[in-house]
Design a protein around this motif. Structure first.
Motif, PDB file in Angstrom:
ATOM      1  N   ARG A  97      46.360  -4.371  20.347  1.00 46.95           N
ATOM      2  CA  ARG A  97      45.738  -4.177  21.473  1.00 46.95           C
ATOM      3  C   ARG A  97      45.023  -3.329  20.306  1.00 46.95           C
ATOM      4  O   ARG A  97      44.787  -2.761  19.686  1.00 46.95           O
ATOM      5  CB  ARG A  97      46.734  -3.099  22.512  1.00 46.95           C
ATOM      6  CG  ARG A  97      45.700  -2.169  23.516  1.00 46.95           C
ATOM      7  CD  ARG A  97      46.706  -1.880  23.968  1.00 46.95           C
ATOM      8  NE  ARG A  97      46.021  -0.962  25.291  1.00 46.95           N
ATOM      9  CZ  ARG A  97      46.545  -0.555  26.452  1.00 46.95           C
ATOM     10  NH1 ARG A  97      47.594  -0.300  26.320  1.00 46.95           N
ATOM     11  NH2 ARG A  97      46.121  -0.060  27.024  1.00 46.95           N
ATOM     12  N   GLY A 100      39.978   0.506  22.723  1.00 47.07           N
ATOM     13  CA  GLY A 100      39.166   0.598  24.015  1.00 47.07           C
ATOM     14  C   GLY A 100      39.605  -0.905  25.177  1.00 47.07           C
ATOM     15  O   GLY A 100      39.053  -0.789  26.298  1.00 47.07           O
ATOM     16  N   HIS A 101      40.600  -1.056  24.835  1.00 43.28           N
ATOM     17  CA  HIS A 101      41.059  -2.888  25.263  1.00 43.28           C
ATOM     18  C   HIS A 101      42.621  -2.188  26.622  1.00 43.28           C
ATOM     19  O   HIS A 101      43.667  -2.014  25.824  1.00 43.28           O
ATOM     20  CB  HIS A 101      40.966  -3.983  24.791  1.00 43.28           C
ATOM     21  CG  HIS A 101      39.840  -4.644  24.659  1.00 43.28           C
ATOM     22  ND1 HIS A 101      38.991  -3.696  23.407  1.00 43.28           N
ATOM     23  CD2 HIS A 101      39.306  -5.791  24.751  1.00 43.28           C
ATOM     24  CE1 HIS A 101      37.860  -4.525  23.144  1.00 43.28           C
ATOM     25  NE2 HIS A 101      37.720  -5.487  24.100  1.00 43.28           N
ATOM     26  N   GLY A 102      42.613  -3.583  26.946  1.00 47.74           N
ATOM     27  CA  GLY A 102      43.740  -3.378  27.852  1.00 47.74           C
ATOM     28  C   GLY A 102      45.322  -4.503  27.443  1.00 47.74           C
ATOM     29  O   GLY A 102      45.009  -4.427  25.823  1.00 47.74           O
ATOM     30  N   GLN A 141      39.640  -8.511  38.763  1.00 48.21           N
ATOM     31  CA  GLN A 141      38.245  -9.191  39.115  1.00 48.21           C
ATOM     32  C   GLN A 141      38.406 -10.795  37.762  1.00 48.21           C
ATOM     33  O   GLN A 141      39.082 -11.672  37.998  1.00 48.21           O
ATOM     34  CB  GLN A 141      37.858  -8.791  37.341  1.00 48.21           C
ATOM     35  CG  GLN A 141      36.871  -7.304  37.470  1.00 48.21           C
ATOM     36  CD  GLN A 141      36.525  -6.218  36.412  1.00 48.21           C
ATOM     37  OE1 GLN A 141      37.131  -6.701  35.645  1.00 48.21           O
ATOM     38  NE2 GLN A 141      35.463  -5.956  36.741  1.00 48.21           N
ATOM     39  N   PRO A 144      34.210 -11.101  35.168  1.00 46.27           N
ATOM     40  CA  PRO A 144      33.928 -10.811  33.574  1.00 46.27           C
ATOM     41  C   PRO A 144      35.584 -10.742  32.730  1.00 46.27           C
ATOM     42  O   PRO A 144      36.705 -11.190  33.505  1.00 46.27           O
ATOM     43  CB  PRO A 144      34.873  -9.397  34.266  1.00 46.27           C
ATOM     44  CG  PRO A 144      34.177  -9.078  35.175  1.00 46.27           C
ATOM     45  CD  PRO A 144      34.502  -9.556  36.177  1.00 46.27           C
ATOM     46  N   THR A 145      35.277 -10.964  31.275  1.00 44.99           N
ATOM     47  CA  THR A 145      36.364 -11.339  30.329  1.00 44.99           C
ATOM     48  C   THR A 145      36.574 -10.510  29.269  1.00 44.99           C
ATOM     49  O   THR A 145      35.416  -9.521  29.072  1.00 44.99           O
ATOM     50  CB  THR A 145      36.080 -12.865  29.597  1.00 44.99           C
ATOM     51  OG1 THR A 145      34.324 -13.029  29.709  1.00 44.99           O
ATOM     52  CG2 THR A 145      35.871 -13.483  31.498  1.00 44.99           C
ATOM     53  N   GLY A 146      37.054 -10.754  28.700  1.00 44.59           N
ATOM     54  CA  GLY A 146      37.441  -9.966  27.213  1.00 44.59           C
ATOM     55  C   GLY A 146      37.504  -8.130  26.950  1.00 44.59           C
ATOM     56  O   GLY A 146      37.925  -7.987  25.819  1.00 44.59           O
ATOM     57  N   HIS A 147      38.184  -7.850  28.081  1.00 52.36           N
ATOM     58  CA  HIS A 147      38.857  -6.366  28.649  1.00 52.36           C
ATOM     59  C   HIS A 147      39.894  -6.081  28.275  1.00 52.36           C
ATOM     60  O   HIS A 147      40.009  -5.017  27.912  1.00 52.36           O
ATOM     61  CB  HIS A 147      37.982  -5.415  29.498  1.00 52.36           C
ATOM     62  CG  HIS A 147      38.104  -6.451  31.075  1.00 52.36           C
ATOM     63  ND1 HIS A 147      39.450  -6.441  31.109  1.00 52.36           N
ATOM     64  CD2 HIS A 147      37.439  -6.799  31.665  1.00 52.36           C
ATOM     65  CE1 HIS A 147      39.897  -6.801  32.841  1.00 52.36           C
ATOM     66  NE2 HIS A 147      37.854  -7.273  32.685  1.00 52.36           N
ATOM     67  N   TRP A 149      42.591  -6.067  30.301  1.00 53.21           N
ATOM     68  CA  TRP A 149      43.077  -5.935  31.622  1.00 53.21           C
ATOM     69  C   TRP A 149      43.390  -6.844  32.565  1.00 53.21           C
ATOM     70  O   TRP A 149      42.657  -8.085  32.525  1.00 53.21           O
ATOM     71  CB  TRP A 149      41.830  -4.834  32.764  1.00 53.21           C
ATOM     72  CG  TRP A 149      42.276  -3.384  30.980  1.00 53.21           C
ATOM     73  CD1 TRP A 149      40.485  -3.502  30.321  1.00 53.21           C
ATOM     74  CD2 TRP A 149      43.134  -2.719  30.860  1.00 53.21           C
ATOM     75  NE1 TRP A 149      41.061  -1.809  30.174  1.00 53.21           N
ATOM     76  CE2 TRP A 149      41.939  -1.559  30.337  1.00 53.21           C
ATOM     77  CE3 TRP A 149      44.604  -2.432  31.563  1.00 53.21           C
ATOM     78  CZ2 TRP A 149      42.502  -0.571  29.529  1.00 53.21           C
ATOM     79  CZ3 TRP A 149      44.766  -0.960  30.999  1.00 53.21           C
ATOM     80  CH2 TRP A 149      44.288  -0.747  30.076  1.00 53.21           C
ATOM     81  N   CYS A 151      43.070  -9.558  35.082  1.00 54.34           N
ATOM     82  CA  CYS A 151      41.292 -10.450  35.503  1.00 54.34           C
ATOM     83  C   CYS A 151      42.022 -11.764  35.652  1.00 54.34           C
ATOM     84  O   CYS A 151      43.162 -12.226  34.631  1.00 54.34           O
ATOM     85  CB  CYS A 151      40.520 -10.409  34.911  1.00 54.34           C
ATOM     86  SG  CYS A 151      40.592 -10.512  33.127  1.00 54.34           S
ATOM     87  N   ARG A 187      39.430  -2.627  38.901  1.00 56.81           N
ATOM     88  CA  ARG A 187      38.704  -1.532  37.072  1.00 56.81           C
ATOM     89  C   ARG A 187      38.105  -0.892  38.106  1.00 56.81           C
ATOM     90  O   ARG A 187      37.263  -0.635  39.213  1.00 56.81           O
ATOM     91  CB  ARG A 187      37.761  -1.859  36.874  1.00 56.81           C
ATOM     92  CG  ARG A 187      38.474  -3.515  36.177  1.00 56.81           C
ATOM     93  CD  ARG A 187      39.138  -2.936  34.925  1.00 56.81           C
ATOM     94  NE  ARG A 187      37.860  -2.477  33.855  1.00 56.81           N
ATOM     95  CZ  ARG A 187      37.709  -2.895  33.164  1.00 56.81           C
ATOM     96  NH1 ARG A 187      37.303  -4.004  33.215  1.00 56.81           N
ATOM     97  NH2 ARG A 187      36.967  -1.936  31.779  1.00 56.81           N
TER      98      ARG A 187
END
Length: 201
Positions: A97, A100-102, A141, A144-147, A149, A151, A187
């Motif tokens: 992980r 700052g990311h999910g 979501q 959006p990508t890359g977080h 969490w 989606c 989010r």
């Protein structure tokens, strides 16, 4: 009951038409999916709270997905409320992980589902109905990508399927409408995104 007693909610409920879909905190389990053991009870509570009639078709089928249409022919707005909880397959947990990311990682497993077969059929049929503007509502979501969490990116084949569906139906019938606006939640931030190239020239 606490929300019902708030003057702000009572005022809004008495003056505004309200339609809603649910997310994980409504189904009773954080990041809840198809395996959630509380979803049937949560569904009844959810529908009761929003005053969905006892004879509404949603009461007799799995999930809480619904369709609303407003306005006359030629000026019709369609609202499609997706259920991204009842049928959704489990998500992969990232091996590492990032700060700052999910906790999740995208999957290319085409056997997993976001909406389930019945809801995909309903969505395809709904998008073939005439409307000049469509509001597609997803509790998680889509763009959006890359977080890391929850989606649609976490089930990439399902995301591709949705974009392909939107594109194919727009090519199939030029008169079907002028556009699709996607509204999403989950989010605790706001954003506006635009996808180029989904609608064919």
């Amino acid at each position: 009951d606490l929300l019902r007693r708030r003057p702000s909610w009572r005022g809004a409920a008495n003056t505004l038409a309200t339609v809603a879909t649910w997310d994980d905190h409504d189904v009773g389990k954080s990041d809840g999916d198809a395996s959630n053991p509380y979803k049937a009870v949560a569904k009844e509570l959810f529908l009761d709270f929003f005053g969905v009639p006892t004879d509404d078709v949603t009461r007799g089928r799995e999930g809480v997905y619904r369709r609303f249409e407003f306005g006359p022919t030629g000026r019709r707005v369609q609202v499609l409320l997706l259920d991204t909880r009842w049928f959704r397959s489990s998500l992969d947990v990232a091996p590492v992980r990032e700060p700052g990311h999910g906790p999740y990682a995208p999957s290319d497993d085409a056997t997993r589902t976001m909406l389930g077969d019945a809801q995909w059929t309903w969505l395809t049929e709904s998008l073939r109905r005439p409307a000049q503007l469509r509001l597609l509502v997803s509790s998680i979501q889509l763009l959006p990508t890359g977080h890391g969490w929850e989606c649609w990116e976490m089930l990439q084949p399902e995301k591709d399927r949705l974009f392909n569906l939107l594109s194919s139906l727009q090519v199939e019938d030029r008169a079907m409408g002028n556009g699709v606006v996607i509204l999403s939640g989950d989010r605790h931030i706001g954003g506006v995104y635009k996808v180029e190239g989904v609608r064919s020239a």
